[in-house]
Scaffold this motif. Structure first.
Motif, mmCIF file in Angstrom:
data_model
loop_
_atom_site.group_PDB
_atom_site.id
_atom_site.type_symbol
_atom_site.label_atom_id
_atom_site.label_comp_id
_atom_site.label_asym_id
_atom_site.label_seq_id
_atom_site.Cartn_x
_atom_site.Cartn_y
_atom_site.Cartn_z
ATOM 1 N N UNK A 67 -38.709 12.374 65.843
ATOM 2 C CA UNK A 67 -39.604 11.221 65.694
ATOM 3 C C UNK A 67 -39.583 10.448 67.002
ATOM 4 N N UNK A 68 -40.319 9.366 67.077
ATOM 5 C CA UNK A 68 -40.414 8.599 68.318
ATOM 6 C C UNK A 68 -39.205 7.666 68.456
ATOM 7 N N UNK A 69 -38.055 8.264 68.753
ATOM 8 C CA UNK A 69 -36.814 7.482 68.858
ATOM 9 C C UNK A 69 -36.830 6.564 70.085
ATOM 10 N N UNK A 70 -37.596 6.931 71.101
ATOM 11 C CA UNK A 70 -37.674 6.063 72.279
ATOM 12 C C UNK A 70 -38.348 4.737 71.943
ATOM 13 N N UNK A 71 -39.381 4.786 71.092
ATOM 14 C CA UNK A 71 -40.031 3.549 70.671
ATOM 15 C C UNK A 71 -39.098 2.733 69.780
ATOM 16 N N UNK A 72 -38.367 3.410 68.895
ATOM 17 C CA UNK A 72 -37.396 2.699 68.053
ATOM 18 C C UNK A 72 -36.357 2.002 68.922
ATOM 19 N N UNK A 73 -35.921 2.674 69.973
ATOM 20 C CA UNK A 73 -34.968 2.080 70.903
ATOM 21 C C UNK A 73 -35.569 0.865 71.597
ATOM 22 N N UNK A 74 -36.827 0.974 72.019
ATOM 23 C CA UNK A 74 -37.474 -0.147 72.705
ATOM 24 C C UNK A 74 -37.553 -1.387 71.823
ATOM 25 N N UNK A 75 -37.831 -1.173 70.536
ATOM 26 C CA UNK A 75 -37.901 -2.305 69.617
ATOM 27 C C UNK A 75 -36.548 -2.998 69.460
ATOM 28 N N UNK A 76 -35.459 -2.288 69.749
ATOM 29 C CA UNK A 76 -34.124 -2.864 69.593
ATOM 30 C C UNK A 76 -33.649 -3.611 70.839
ATOM 31 N N UNK A 77 -34.485 -3.685 71.857
ATOM 32 C CA UNK A 77 -34.079 -4.362 73.093
ATOM 33 C C UNK A 77 -34.186 -5.878 72.924
ATOM 34 N N UNK A 78 -33.223 -6.427 72.208
ATOM 35 C CA UNK A 78 -33.139 -7.853 71.948
ATOM 36 C C UNK A 78 -31.674 -8.239 71.855
ATOM 37 N N UNK A 79 -31.370 -9.462 72.217
ATOM 38 C CA UNK A 79 -29.989 -9.939 72.157
ATOM 39 C C UNK A 79 -29.485 -10.067 70.729
ATOM 40 N N UNK A 80 -30.378 -9.970 69.754
ATOM 41 C CA UNK A 80 -29.982 -10.168 68.355
ATOM 42 C C UNK A 80 -29.477 -8.883 67.694
ATOM 43 N N UNK A 81 -29.589 -7.752 68.367
ATOM 44 C CA UNK A 81 -29.188 -6.475 67.774
ATOM 45 C C UNK A 81 -28.185 -5.757 68.679
ATOM 46 N N UNK A 82 -27.276 -4.990 68.095
ATOM 47 C CA UNK A 82 -26.269 -4.281 68.896
ATOM 48 C C UNK A 82 -26.909 -3.212 69.781
ATOM 49 N N UNK A 83 -26.701 -3.323 71.057
ATOM 50 C CA UNK A 83 -27.259 -2.334 71.974
ATOM 51 C C UNK A 83 -26.534 -0.994 71.875
ATOM 52 N N UNK A 84 -25.327 -1.015 71.333
ATOM 53 C CA UNK A 84 -24.614 0.244 71.092
ATOM 54 C C UNK A 84 -25.384 1.125 70.110
ATOM 55 N N UNK A 85 -25.969 0.501 69.071
ATOM 56 C CA UNK A 85 -26.775 1.266 68.116
ATOM 57 C C UNK A 85 -28.088 1.715 68.746
ATOM 58 N N UNK A 86 -28.653 0.877 69.601
ATOM 59 C CA UNK A 86 -29.878 1.274 70.309
ATOM 60 C C UNK A 86 -29.623 2.506 71.161
ATOM 61 N N UNK A 87 -28.472 2.572 71.821
ATOM 62 C CA UNK A 87 -28.143 3.741 72.637
ATOM 63 C C UNK A 87 -27.936 4.980 71.778
ATOM 64 N N UNK A 88 -27.356 4.788 70.573
ATOM 65 C CA UNK A 88 -27.128 5.929 69.680
ATOM 66 C C UNK A 88 -28.444 6.617 69.322
ATOM 67 N N UNK A 89 -29.517 5.845 69.190
ATOM 68 C CA UNK A 89 -30.819 6.447 68.904
ATOM 69 C C UNK A 89 -31.207 7.456 69.972
ATOM 70 N N UNK A 90 -30.773 7.227 71.207
ATOM 71 C CA UNK A 90 -31.120 8.094 72.336
ATOM 72 C C UNK A 90 -30.122 9.237 72.484
ATOM 73 N N UNK A 91 -28.842 8.903 72.402
ATOM 74 C CA UNK A 91 -27.800 9.886 72.721
ATOM 75 C C UNK A 91 -27.413 10.767 71.529
ATOM 76 N N UNK A 109 -24.972 10.050 69.675
ATOM 77 C CA UNK A 109 -23.517 9.872 69.566
ATOM 78 C C UNK A 109 -23.220 8.460 69.074
ATOM 79 N N UNK A 110 -22.395 8.350 68.056
ATOM 80 C CA UNK A 110 -22.002 7.041 67.544
ATOM 81 C C UNK A 110 -21.117 6.317 68.564
ATOM 82 N N UNK A 111 -21.186 4.996 68.555
ATOM 83 C CA UNK A 111 -20.354 4.183 69.444
ATOM 84 C C UNK A 111 -18.876 4.395 69.162
ATOM 85 N N UNK A 112 -18.524 4.641 67.904
ATOM 86 C CA UNK A 112 -17.121 4.843 67.538
ATOM 87 C C UNK A 112 -17.078 5.682 66.266
ATOM 88 N N UNK A 113 -15.906 6.193 65.961
ATOM 89 C CA UNK A 113 -15.736 7.018 64.759
ATOM 90 C C UNK A 113 -14.695 6.414 63.827
#
Length: 275
Positions: A228-252, A254-258
């Protein structure tokens, strides 16, 4: 509060199973298109809960879910939103990274949801049951006893068996843990279709769902990946109100932690999922 159970009776044709939309509008749009292309009726599209979650468009996701006509049980996030709680009820360890992240995305989701969406969330049942190929299926979020229970492939069967004993199910469809898997024993099946709102920690941005079909009077299930368009989902998360670690997970992928994972599932990080 007493459990609410919706009985769908006998389902025919293909059944689409998915979980964890997590406020990811682009993933939900893609899955809806897949269902339509495969001629799966909306009432046969079943979600294991957590329609709302980590991503940026909770209001748009709930409204599209309503328009689509798919069906869902309550996830822990929906219960907490319905009850006006202060946290997501995910059962993350207090002080953990996931707990810290939830203190960002959960208030964000609360601030974005309309009364219409909250009213819809309040109508969702705790469980859905149905018959398919003459077998009884019961949907749970974590497990039947605890909406926030983390159940994995490696989880001891004895815990799973208690769910079959309590529900009389031949098959249980579950969510919450974020990873797709299936586990069979004693002619019972525990099936987690995975989630569509976040990758499965497998090193790919694709996400997971499952399909039930009937063949010669028996049910069969298949796991599927979805692009799906995960790059657009990532772009929508580019805000100080949401964890950027989760935004990166959409791209990579890989979870931030296990920290929520058992040793077996943690060791599979980035190696792909074979189902």
């Amino acid at each position: 509060m007493d459990k609410t159970v919706v009985d769908l009776g006998n389902l025919n044709g293909k059944v689409l199973l998915f979980g964890g939309v997590y406020s990811n509008l682009q993933a939900l749009e893609a899955l809806k298109h897949i269902a339509e292309a495969k001629h799966i009726a909306p009432q046969n599209c079943l979600c294991t809960g957590d329609i709302v979650g980590y991503c940026a468009q909770p209001e748009e996701v709930v409204q599209l879910f309503k328009i689509w006509g798919a069906q869902s049980i309550l996830g822990n996030v929906e219960i907490q939103l319905r009850d006006g709680a202060e946290d997501c009820g995910c059962d993350f360890r207090k002080g953990s990274r996931c707990d810290g992240f939830s203190q960002m995305w959960f208030p964000y989701a609360q601030s974005k949801l309309s009364k219409s969406s909250l009213d819809f969330i309040a109508t969702l049942p705790d469980h859905i049951q149905f018959r398919f190929a003459d077998k009884k299926f019961v949907m749970v979020h974590g497990d039947y006893f605890n909406v926030s229970e983390f159940v994995y492939k490696s989880t001891e069967w004895s815990l799973k068996q208690k769910n079959f004993d309590a529900t009389g199910a031949d098959a249980i469809i579950a969510g919450h843990c974020g990873l797709p898997f299936n586990h069979s024993k004693n002619e019972n099946l525990w099936l987690n279709p995975g989630v569509i709102g976040m990758p499965a920690n497998d090193g790919s941005p694709h996400v997971w769902y499952a399909i039930l079909e009937e063949q010669d009077g028996q049910f069969e299930f298949t796991h599927h990946t979805m692009d799906y368009n995960y790059k657009l989902a990532n772009q929508h998360m580019q805000t100080d109100f949401l964890p950027q670690e989760y935004a990166r997970t959409l791209i990579t992928g890989i979870w931030d932690n296990t920290e929520i994972l058992p040793a077996y599932e943690s060791g599979l990080q980035g190696f792909g999922i074979q189902l």
